[in-house]
Design a protein around this motif. Structure first.
Motif, mmCIF file in Angstrom:
data_model
loop_
_atom_site.group_PDB
_atom_site.id
_atom_site.type_symbol
_atom_site.label_atom_id
_atom_site.label_comp_id
_atom_site.label_asym_id
_atom_site.label_seq_id
_atom_site.Cartn_x
_atom_site.Cartn_y
_atom_site.Cartn_z
ATOM 1 N N GLN B 561 -4.947 66.268 63.829
ATOM 2 C CA GLN B 561 -6.023 67.125 63.313
ATOM 3 C C GLN B 561 -5.819 68.563 63.792
ATOM 4 O O GLN B 561 -5.972 69.516 63.031
ATOM 5 N N ARG B 562 -5.458 68.710 65.026
ATOM 6 C CA ARG B 562 -5.237 70.052 65.584
ATOM 7 C C ARG B 562 -4.081 70.750 64.872
ATOM 8 O O ARG B 562 -4.147 71.938 64.567
ATOM 9 N N GLY B 565 -5.198 71.963 61.527
ATOM 10 C CA GLY B 565 -5.984 73.177 61.673
ATOM 11 C C GLY B 565 -5.115 74.381 61.958
ATOM 12 O O GLY B 565 -5.287 75.461 61.388
ATOM 13 N N GLY B 568 -3.554 75.424 58.911
ATOM 14 C CA GLY B 568 -4.497 75.836 57.887
ATOM 15 C C GLY B 568 -4.426 75.026 56.611
ATOM 16 O O GLY B 568 -4.645 75.542 55.517
ATOM 17 N N ARG B 569 -4.148 73.739 56.743
ATOM 18 C CA ARG B 569 -4.073 72.909 55.533
ATOM 19 C C ARG B 569 -4.343 71.438 55.877
ATOM 20 O O ARG B 569 -4.103 70.997 57.001
ATOM 21 N N GLY B 570 -4.816 70.749 54.872
ATOM 22 C CA GLY B 570 -4.928 69.289 54.980
ATOM 23 C C GLY B 570 -5.894 68.769 56.009
ATOM 24 O O GLY B 570 -5.791 67.611 56.433
ATOM 25 N N SER B 571 -6.859 69.573 56.436
ATOM 26 C CA SER B 571 -7.729 69.141 57.536
ATOM 27 C C SER B 571 -8.540 67.893 57.212
ATOM 28 O O SER B 571 -8.981 67.201 58.120
ATOM 29 N N GLY B 572 -8.740 67.615 55.950
ATOM 30 C CA GLY B 572 -9.556 66.470 55.591
ATOM 31 C C GLY B 572 -8.781 65.187 55.379
ATOM 32 O O GLY B 572 -9.338 64.192 54.909
ATOM 33 N N MET B 574 -6.432 63.886 57.872
ATOM 34 C CA MET B 574 -5.657 63.549 59.053
ATOM 35 C C MET B 574 -6.012 62.209 59.692
ATOM 36 O O MET B 574 -5.516 61.876 60.759
ATOM 37 N N ASP B 575 -6.855 61.437 59.015
ATOM 38 C CA ASP B 575 -7.038 60.068 59.494
ATOM 39 C C ASP B 575 -5.946 59.151 58.952
ATOM 40 O O ASP B 575 -5.835 57.999 59.354
#
Lengths: 150, 634
Positions: B561-562, B565, B568-572, B574-575
């Motif tokens: 997740q870090r 961030g 600046g992409r794909g933050s949603g 990362m599970d």
């Protein structure tokens, strides 16, 4: 089943409406740009799964914002300050999440604001109170060589 | 099939039956097996007689021993005599044809006692059990593996033991001349090379006399600091070889070398620095090999009235966690002399010391460690006084030298009081922090540990898992007041150690009647944990296993997740690849399937105490139990 779905509903404790204050809180966001943006209405029920499942905020901060590093409650940011901080975080411990839409962050903000900020007093927690008492008792006995026991 | 099904006096087991049936058809088995074909299949309920199709599917062509003379005293009997001289209590076994001779001798010639066979369902679990056992018992356990494949499975467990500087006596079978297509890959030109990067010594004895010498050499080297696992490769034909005259084949005498002690002059110098220090700080690593090491460290700290900082992860047998001198001394304590004991990662602390004009002393057997492929040490550290020697063995001389110097007792007492006050403040802050999230669901980690503490406060308990994934709450909320309370982390920071090592630790504590508790992550449990639980159930090893079930590889959730961030992409998204849900495994059902009492998943914190109480009743009665706690991430 998602992590959020297993958790209790947030509706009973939700603060529905979130005011939009055009304050940048000194976090580098552009006041001019924010002033031009339409007001965002945060939805805590939508924010809960975003916090727990989509953006994994819970991973560092705990599902209730209380158990992680760092603790999120009580959240002292305004909504706009919060959005600006998350999108442009200057802290090394937390990177900027620039790609997260402002509406999602407004919903997450509303969710965090709905979470309880207080912890129960120690007098109501016998398991924890007992540990503290035993610790203090162990310290009193120092420097005796006796094993204090748990 | 349980090992009791395979007992030599019982009816023929399924595997023997299959082998006999198919081999009989191929006329490759001795006459005895013909008789076995007509023997009844195992009569235990639920075990059905295999079909002819089963036999064809599972038939492993045996090595051609048909017509071979019966050997009354095979070489493997002598091997057992040697192993008995090394005082092993247990040997972890997952069976394999490369050591079938030794396996048979352990049961019949050795009477399945000292060592007793511990049936394990995966060789990594066997190595981890031996690892956990050695730390809790203070002596090594043996693990026995099949050629190539068994050793490869065990390699992770051996690596962890090596990184933790813990002796494990590993033995692997080697088929000398395999003829079957199945067994050919299970021999190797250089079997030891598979794990040579993380064992202290390996050898492949050419004859029985050589086996005796190699076994004792491996044992003594493994237990001499810096300790570590060792490997013996035992040739299959050597196991079968007839001993012509047993009286001429003696078991060598075991003499353990004394551990290396620091140079006397350097120890005197270290004592002078410490006695004169205004703000000394002790930083132990994997110091105490024995309970005496724990006692000596307490004595040194109290003599100096110096704080003892065990670091983030701590170690087994390091320092009592509720002792007033436990900790860093508080935020205002700027040490002028640091005594590092068995530390291999001092760079940050030493850098800060040098900047502040302080001095650092390092006493460690790590200086005696040979180079290895895997670097589990930090960069070169510019200490001011480096002493190559075992920390525990050097402490008595250091304490004596400090006592000879005398010193400002009043100044030390004042220092100790300041350190104790800082300790008290820090502990009160920790208790205060534990209140947050107390009633949260999923359950907070401090709530989980505190509920456990309440349940075991009148027991002689021992935590047999590490605390890498519980945010050190165990150490903060449980009083580690004696050396066996905590068995330490895995060493190599690899997943999969905690559950089987907990079984091994619990096995060691069983002999003392101690209540063993393991708190393991769901990620860890999913590696070889279920099979390790079966071993605990089968061998009646009392252990409460608490699953700290945060339904993710939690550290990696944060890391990926870090990174998203930062980029600046794909933050949603990362599970993906980091969480263990949809479906969420039901660990209680898994444990029940392996014959273990279990409760869960429990996400209501109010239900936790009663669940622990019920599970602990089973553990106190002598069996393993599992409680699956759906938990906050850390």
């Amino acid at each position: 089943m998602s992590a959020h779905a297993e958790r209790r509903s947030v509706s009973s404790r939700a603060h529905r409406a979130c005011t939009v204050a055009f304050v940048c809180a000194g976090l580098g966001a552009s006041a001019a740009l924010l002033a031009q943006a339409p007001a965002l209405l945060g939805d805590p029920q939508r924010g809960a799964p975003l916090f727990a499942d989509k953006y994994n905020c819970y991973a560092c901060h705990g599902f209730d914002g209380q158990t992680g590093e760092r603790r999120l409650v009580p959240l002292n940011y305004t909504q706009d300050g919060f959005i600006a901080f998350v999108q442009k975080s200057p802290l090394p411990q937390m990177p900027a999440f620039a790609d997260v839409p402002a509406q999602d962050l407004a919903d997450i903000y509303a969710y965090i604001r709905s979470l309880p900020a207080d912890a129960p007093p120690l007098t109501d927690l016998p398991a924890l109170r007992g540990i503290l008492d035993r610790r203090l008792e162990a310290l009193k006995r120092y420097p005796e060589k006796k094993k204090p026991g748990l | 099939m349980s090992s009791s099904d395979d007992a030599p006096t019982s009816a023929v087991g399924r595997r023997d039956f299959l082998l006999g049936a198919a081999a009989g058809a191929a006329a490759l088995v001795p006459a005895a097996s013909d008789a076995q074909q007509t023997a009844p299949a195992a009569e235990r309920s639920g075990v059905s007689r295999p079909t002819a199709s089963d036999a064809r599917a599972e038939f492993v062509p045996p090595e051609p021993r048909a017509g071979a003379p019966i050997v009354a005293t095979p070489g493997s009997d002598y091997m057992v005599d040697v192993l008995k001289a090394l005082d092993f209590d247990y040997v972890a076994v997952n069976p394999g044809s490369a050591f079938e001779g030794l396996h048979e001798s352990l049961i019949t010639h050795g009477g399945n006692r000292k060592p007793e066979i511990l049936t394990v369902l995966h060789e990594e679990a066997g190595a981890a059990m031996a690892h956990g056992y050695a730390k809790a018992a203070g002596k090594p356990m043996m693990t026995l593996m099949h050629g190539t494949v068994g050793l490869l499975h065990a390699s992770m467990g051996l690596f962890q033991a090596w990184a933790d500087r813990v002796p494990v006596f590993a033995v692997v079978g080697q088929l000398r001349n395999p003829t079957s297509v199945v067994n050919r890959p299970h021999s190797a030109q250089d079997m030891g090379s598979i794990v040579r990067d993380f064992v202290k010594v390996d050898d492949q004895p050419a004859d029985l006399e050589h086996f005796g010498e190699s076994a004792l050499r491996a044992y003594t080297i493994g237990r001499t600091p810096p300790m570590g696992p060792t490997l013996l490769v035992v040739d299959s034909e050597l196991q079968e070889e007839a001993i012509a005259d047993r009286t001429k084949l003696r078991v060598p005498k075991l003499t353990m070398p004394s551990p290396p002690q620091g140079d006397a002059g350097a120890v005197r110098e270290a004592a002078r620095w410490l006695a004169a220090a205004e703000r000394p700080l002790i930083r132990p690593g994997k110091l105490a090999r024995t309970p005496a090491g724990w006692d000596r460290l307490v004595e040194l700290a109290e003599l100096l009235q110096a704080p003892v900082d065990v670091g983030t992860y701590g170690s087994w047998q390091d320092f009592p966690s509720w002792h007033p001198l436990y900790g860093t001394g508080g935020p205002g304590y700027k040490p002028d002399v640091i005594l590092a004991l068995e530390q291999n990662d001092l760079a940050a602390a030493v850098g800060a010391m040098r900047a502040a004009g302080g001095k650092t002393i390092s006493i460690s057997a790590e200086y005696l460690f040979q180079g290895h492929n895997i670097h589990d040490f930090a960069g070169y550290t510019e200490v001011d006084l480096a002493i190559a020697g075992d920390g525990e063995a050097t402490l008595p001389a250091l304490i004596d030298e400090i006592k000879k110097l005398g010193g400002a007792t009043r100044q030390r007492q004042a220092r100790g009081l300041r350190v104790a006050a800082a300790h008290k403040t820090q502990r009160e802050q920790e208790i205060d922090a534990a209140r947050y999230g107390w009633n949260a669901s999923p359950v907070s980690v401090p709530r989980m540990v505190a509920e456990l503490a309440r349940q075991v406060q009148n027991d002689d308990w021992a935590i047999v898992s590490g605390h890498q994934f519980t945010g050190t709450w165990q150490r903060r909320l449980l009083n580690h007041d004696t050396h066996y309370r905590y068995n330490g982390d895995c060493g190599g920071f690899g997943i999969g150690y905690d559950t089987p090592a907990s079984v091994g630790g619990a096995l060691a504590h069983r002999a003392h009647g101690r209540l063993a508790v393991g708190i393991v992550g769901d990620g860890d449990f999913n590696f070889v944990g279920p099979g390790a639980l079966w071993t605990a159930a089968h061998h009646k090893i009392p252990l409460l296993l608490v699953i700290h079930n945060n339904r993710a590889y939690h550290a990696e959730v944060m890391l990926v997740q870090r990174t998203a961030g930062r980029r600046g992409r794909g933050s949603g998204q990362m599970d993906i690849g980091t969480v263990i849900r949809e479906p969420a495994p039901d660990y209680a059902k898994i444990a029940q399937g392996y014959g273990v009492y279990a409760e869960g998943p429990i996400s209501d914190p109010g239900a936790l105490g009663p669940a622990f109480e019920r599970a602990l009743a089973r553990v106190r009665a002598g069996e393993p139990a599992l409680v699956d706690v759906v938990s906050q991430p850390r």
